[in-house]
Design a protein around this motif. Structure first.
Motif, PDB file in Angstrom:
ATOM      1  N   ALA A  84      -8.386   2.684  -2.384  1.00 44.81           N
ATOM      2  CA  ALA A  84      -7.864   3.757  -1.535  1.00 44.81           C
ATOM      3  C   ALA A  84      -6.889   4.658  -2.279  1.00 44.81           C
ATOM      4  O   ALA A  84      -6.680   5.809  -1.879  1.00 44.81           O
ATOM      5  CB  ALA A  84      -7.188   3.162  -0.304  1.00 44.81           C
ATOM      6  N   HIS A  85      -6.295   4.160  -3.356  1.00 44.01           N
ATOM      7  CA  HIS A  85      -5.257   4.915  -4.074  1.00 44.01           C
ATOM      8  C   HIS A  85      -5.510   4.842  -5.577  1.00 44.01           C
ATOM      9  O   HIS A  85      -4.616   4.523  -6.363  1.00 44.01           O
ATOM     10  CB  HIS A  85      -3.869   4.368  -3.728  1.00 44.01           C
ATOM     11  N   GLU A  88      -0.652   0.825  -9.344  1.00 43.47           N
ATOM     12  CA  GLU A  88      -1.555  -0.309  -9.485  1.00 43.47           C
ATOM     13  C   GLU A  88      -0.952  -1.559  -8.846  1.00 43.47           C
ATOM     14  O   GLU A  88       0.260  -1.647  -8.660  1.00 43.47           O
ATOM     15  CB  GLU A  88      -1.833  -0.582 -10.968  1.00 43.47           C
ATOM     16  N   ASP A  92      -3.139   6.568  -8.018  1.00 42.95           N
ATOM     17  CA  ASP A  92      -1.707   6.328  -7.821  1.00 42.95           C
ATOM     18  C   ASP A  92      -1.269   5.095  -8.621  1.00 42.95           C
ATOM     19  O   ASP A  92      -1.637   4.943  -9.767  1.00 42.95           O
ATOM     20  CB  ASP A  92      -1.419   6.180  -6.327  1.00 42.95           C
ATOM     21  N   GLU A  98       0.828  -1.211   0.000  1.00 39.66           N
ATOM     22  CA  GLU A  98       0.000   0.000   0.000  1.00 39.66           C
ATOM     23  C   GLU A  98       0.863   1.263   0.000  1.00 39.66           C
ATOM     24  O   GLU A  98       0.551   2.231  -0.688  1.00 39.66           O
ATOM     25  CB  GLU A  98      -0.935  -0.001   1.203  1.00 39.66           C
ATOM     26  N   ARG A  99       1.962   1.266   0.759  1.00 40.59           N
ATOM     27  CA  ARG A  99       2.863   2.434   0.776  1.00 40.59           C
ATOM     28  C   ARG A  99       3.473   2.664  -0.606  1.00 40.59           C
ATOM     29  O   ARG A  99       3.576   3.802  -1.071  1.00 40.59           O
ATOM     30  CB  ARG A  99       4.002   2.222   1.774  1.00 40.59           C
ATOM     31  N   VAL A 145       2.309   1.680  -3.580  1.00 40.69           N
ATOM     32  CA  VAL A 145       1.280   2.123  -4.521  1.00 40.69           C
ATOM     33  C   VAL A 145       0.941   3.593  -4.280  1.00 40.69           C
ATOM     34  O   VAL A 145       0.768   4.379  -5.225  1.00 40.69           O
ATOM     35  CB  VAL A 145       0.017   1.245  -4.394  1.00 40.69           C
ATOM     36  N   ALA A 146       0.879   3.998  -3.020  1.00 41.17           N
ATOM     37  CA  ALA A 146       0.529   5.379  -2.680  1.00 41.17           C
ATOM     38  C   ALA A 146       1.542   6.374  -3.226  1.00 41.17           C
ATOM     39  O   ALA A 146       1.188   7.532  -3.493  1.00 41.17           O
ATOM     40  CB  ALA A 146       0.409   5.535  -1.166  1.00 41.17           C
ATOM     41  N   ARG A 147       2.775   5.944  -3.403  1.00 41.54           N
ATOM     42  CA  ARG A 147       3.768   6.875  -3.963  1.00 41.54           C
ATOM     43  C   ARG A 147       3.957   6.692  -5.466  1.00 41.54           C
ATOM     44  O   ARG A 147       4.904   7.210  -6.057  1.00 41.54           O
ATOM     45  CB  ARG A 147       5.094   6.751  -3.230  1.00 41.54           C
ATOM     46  N   ILE A 202      -6.599  -1.797  -1.663  1.00 37.77           N
ATOM     47  CA  ILE A 202      -5.496  -0.859  -1.889  1.00 37.77           C
ATOM     48  C   ILE A 202      -5.787   0.024  -3.101  1.00 37.77           C
ATOM     49  O   ILE A 202      -5.598   1.249  -3.049  1.00 37.77           O
ATOM     50  CB  ILE A 202      -4.175  -1.629  -2.093  1.00 37.77           C
ATOM     51  N   GLU A 203      -6.269  -0.561  -4.168  1.00 37.71           N
ATOM     52  CA  GLU A 203      -6.527   0.222  -5.381  1.00 37.71           C
ATOM     53  C   GLU A 203      -7.679   1.201  -5.187  1.00 37.71           C
ATOM     54  O   GLU A 203      -7.646   2.309  -5.729  1.00 37.71           O
ATOM     55  CB  GLU A 203      -6.793  -0.711  -6.560  1.00 37.71           C
TER      56      GLU A 203
END
Length: 358
Positions: free
Chosen positions: A49-50, A55, A53, A18-19, A21-23, A46-47
């Motif tokens: 939430a972001h 994938e 960003d 998740e970290r 993907v977020a960046r 995760i996708e």
């Protein structure tokens, strides 16, 4: 950046994905077929939430196979991959030698071979453990590894052999970075964890008792340290340190620079659970035999070795790098500041078990 990651949807692997993907990284996760459904659910979370960003892509495979069981997909994945994050391992103190060697040692060598075939590889990020120290007598630093130490169990032995293999590849030119977490517990903010092992055996033992909780202790509980770190610190540290060009070739011990003694941990658990803890000195051999004979006590006998552990851990490299990279924003929180959250999570989630993902 295109990332290839093992260890999803595990405890650390899910949070680290998740970290990343977020960046903005696109993360391809190697997933064993039996965990496919869980992995798909976590990837969707995760996708969602972001969405703007990176994938998450899931590929079926197994690190114990020479080609990671990727078949014809190997070459295209190697062409696309710029960074490999290797987290997959058996995190189980009671693991057999056969399973530990297959997953932790041969599995790591197979992932190293995959990385060697990535023509655009910028970094190999490897998650080891502080307990490659075995029962080293003294302070184990980030420069230590092959010290003639003896080991408590096959988990430690096989993680040690795996890190030796990684360091040998790094000496041959692999651009790698190694992270050694101490004992990882739940999130410091939410208490969330995936399984109850390690210190949770002690915590749940106390919680099952009335107001006065009797617990065996080994030797002098004020003389031994228990180095515990919350998941969010470990994941935040890896996410930040892995971004640094200067972290190539480095080893980072992700441990508490001010760890509790066994006695201080008992006090902290006692306060958080509202128990008065009565300590009963007990020989370790006798206690191990009792725990082995009565599994209904729900305490893994191998855990006892970490309550008379002779090793302390130094993390100067980690502290200095995080201070520079984050202006001190990422540092290991004191156990007392989040133990209440760990206890609350256990109370709210009695259904979890100590079982490891294998």
């Amino acid at each position: 950046m295109s990332v290839f990651l093992t260890g999803f949807p595990g405890f650390l692997g899910s949070a680290l994905t998740e970290r990343l993907v977020a960046r903005g990284s696109d993360v391809t996760c190697l997933v064993q077929p039996k965990y496919r459904r869980t992995a798909e659910r976590r990837a969707r979370e995760i996708e969602r939430a972001h969405a703007a960003d990176g994938e998450v892509e899931l590929v079926g495979g197994d690190i114990t196979e020479a080609d990671l069981e990727l078949g014809e997909a190997v070459e295209s994945l190697q062409t696309d991959t710029e960074a490999v994050y290797h987290l997959a391992a058996v995190y189980d103190l009671a693991v057999s030698r056969e399973v530990g060697m297959a997953v932790n040692v041969e599995g790591t060598k197979n992932v190293l071979d995959f990385a060697d075939g990535c023509e655009n590889l910028r970094r190999f990020q490897y998650v080891s453990t502080c307990y490659v120290s075995g029962r080293y007598d003294g302070t184990f630093t980030e420069d230590h590894l092959v010290e003639g130490q003896r080991f408590n169990n096959y988990y430690e032995t096989t993680k040690y052999l795996a890190e030796v293999a990684v360091q040998e590849r790094m000496e041959s030119g692999l651009p790698g970075t190694i992270y050694r977490p101490a004992i990882v517990v739940g999130d410091s903010e939410t208490g969330e964890t995936q399984k109850y092992d390690g210190p949770y055996y002690l915590l749940r033992w106390l919680m099952r008792q009335p107001g006065v909780a009797v617990t065996p202790v080994l030797g002098d509980p004020t003389a031994y340290e228990v180095n515990v770190v919350p998941r969010d610190f470990v994941v935040d540290a890896i996410a930040e340190l892995s971004r640094l060009d200067e972290s190539v070739g480095e080893v980072y011990q992700l441990c508490d620079p001010n760890p509790l003694t066994v006695d201080e941990m008992l006090r902290a658990f006692g306060r958080a659970t509202g128990k008065r803890v009565v300590r009963v000195p007990t020989p370790k051999g006798a206690l191990k035999r009792v725990l082995s004979r009565f599994p209904e006590l729900e305490i893994e006998p191998a855990t006892l070795d970490y309550f008379d552990h002779p090793t302390s851990y130094a993390c100067e490299n980690t502290v200095a790098a995080l201070e520079t990279a984050t202006d001190g924003e990422i540092q290991c929180p004191a156990f007392g500041s989040y133990v209440g959250n760990l206890v609350s999570f256990v109370r709210e989630h009695p259904e979890l078990t100590p079982d490891a993902m294998v």
